[in-house]
Design a protein around this motif. Structure first.
Motif, mmCIF file in Angstrom:
data_model
loop_
_atom_site.group_PDB
_atom_site.id
_atom_site.type_symbol
_atom_site.label_atom_id
_atom_site.label_comp_id
_atom_site.label_asym_id
_atom_site.label_seq_id
_atom_site.Cartn_x
_atom_site.Cartn_y
_atom_site.Cartn_z
ATOM 1 N N MET A 42 0.838 -1.200 0.000
ATOM 2 C CA MET A 42 0.000 0.000 0.000
ATOM 3 C C MET A 42 0.871 1.248 0.000
ATOM 4 O O MET A 42 1.935 1.275 0.623
ATOM 5 N N ASP A 43 0.400 2.271 -0.664
ATOM 6 C CA ASP A 43 1.052 3.580 -0.641
ATOM 7 C C ASP A 43 0.565 4.302 0.611
ATOM 8 O O ASP A 43 -0.630 4.583 0.747
ATOM 9 N N LYS A 51 -2.027 11.398 0.331
ATOM 10 C CA LYS A 51 -2.911 11.462 -0.841
ATOM 11 C C LYS A 51 -3.525 10.093 -1.158
ATOM 12 O O LYS A 51 -4.721 9.973 -1.377
ATOM 13 N N HIS A 52 -2.712 9.064 -1.195
ATOM 14 C CA HIS A 52 -3.185 7.731 -1.568
ATOM 15 C C HIS A 52 -3.851 6.996 -0.403
ATOM 16 O O HIS A 52 -4.805 6.254 -0.609
ATOM 17 N N PHE A 53 -3.338 7.197 0.805
ATOM 18 C CA PHE A 53 -3.892 6.481 1.962
ATOM 19 C C PHE A 53 -5.365 6.810 2.155
ATOM 20 O O PHE A 53 -6.183 5.921 2.399
ATOM 21 N N ALA A 54 -5.715 8.076 2.058
ATOM 22 C CA ALA A 54 -7.094 8.512 2.293
ATOM 23 C C ALA A 54 -8.087 7.778 1.393
ATOM 24 O O ALA A 54 -9.188 7.438 1.822
ATOM 25 N N ARG A 100 -7.827 -2.471 7.271
ATOM 26 C CA ARG A 100 -7.830 -1.029 7.549
ATOM 27 C C ARG A 100 -7.147 -0.746 8.881
ATOM 28 O O ARG A 100 -6.326 0.168 9.000
ATOM 29 N N TYR A 101 -7.450 -1.542 9.912
ATOM 30 C CA TYR A 101 -6.826 -1.364 11.226
ATOM 31 C C TYR A 101 -5.306 -1.547 11.124
ATOM 32 O O TYR A 101 -4.538 -0.751 11.662
ATOM 33 N N CYS A 112 -7.794 6.835 9.142
ATOM 34 C CA CYS A 112 -8.633 6.642 7.958
ATOM 35 C C CYS A 112 -9.973 7.323 8.218
ATOM 36 O O CYS A 112 -10.811 6.803 8.959
ATOM 37 N N LEU A 113 -10.169 8.484 7.620
ATOM 38 C CA LEU A 113 -11.375 9.272 7.866
ATOM 39 C C LEU A 113 -12.558 8.762 7.047
ATOM 40 O O LEU A 113 -12.391 8.096 6.031
ATOM 41 N N ASP A 114 -13.747 9.099 7.512
ATOM 42 C CA ASP A 114 -15.005 8.756 6.834
ATOM 43 C C ASP A 114 -15.218 7.252 6.702
ATOM 44 O O ASP A 114 -15.818 6.775 5.740
#
Length: 132
Positions: free
Chosen positions: A39-40, A44-47, A58-59, A69-71
């Protein structure tokens, strides 16, 4: 130019026989070691990428990349890195990371929360949604 790994996600990147991640990518490993993917971790990419992952990955990504990690759903404060906190509402079976100090959140984003979650966020953060 584009390389093949720019278009596909490299999986099973952990362990002694793990496939190497492309330059700029980090190996995210599920807690039980049964799955991993590159994963990047850049902001920019994580979001965008983190929102597509299941809860377990995700955790792992949150803690490997050291980003919130928003939203997406959070279950407790371990899902949100400071300055964010996890605001939960059992009735709606939802939790979301919120920044108690963010002017942007309290002037704009808080209005999108449902009434119960907004009330809980206001109580947890000792703040109020600013009237538009």
């Amino acid at each position: 130019g584009l390389q093949p790994w720019d278009k596909t996600t490299v999986t099973m990147c952990h362990g002694p026989n793990g496939r190497p991640c492309p330059h700029g990518k980090t190996c995210i490993v599920k807690w039980d070691g049964t799955f991993s993917q590159c994963m990047d971790c850049s902001a920019k990419h994580f979001a965008k990428s983190c929102q597509k992952m299941d809860d377990y990955m995700r955790y792992a990504a949150i803690h490997t990349c050291k980003r919130t990690c928003l939203d997406t759903k959070c279950y407790n404060d371990y899902w949100c890195l400071k300055p964010h906190v996890c605001v939960t509402d059992a009735e709606s079976n939802w939790g979301q990371c919120a920044s108690c100090k963010s002017k942007k959140f309290w002037h704009n984003s808080c209005w999108s929360l449902d009434a119960n979650l907004k009330r809980r966020a206001q109580t947890r953060c000792h703040r109020h949604c600013v009237h538009r």
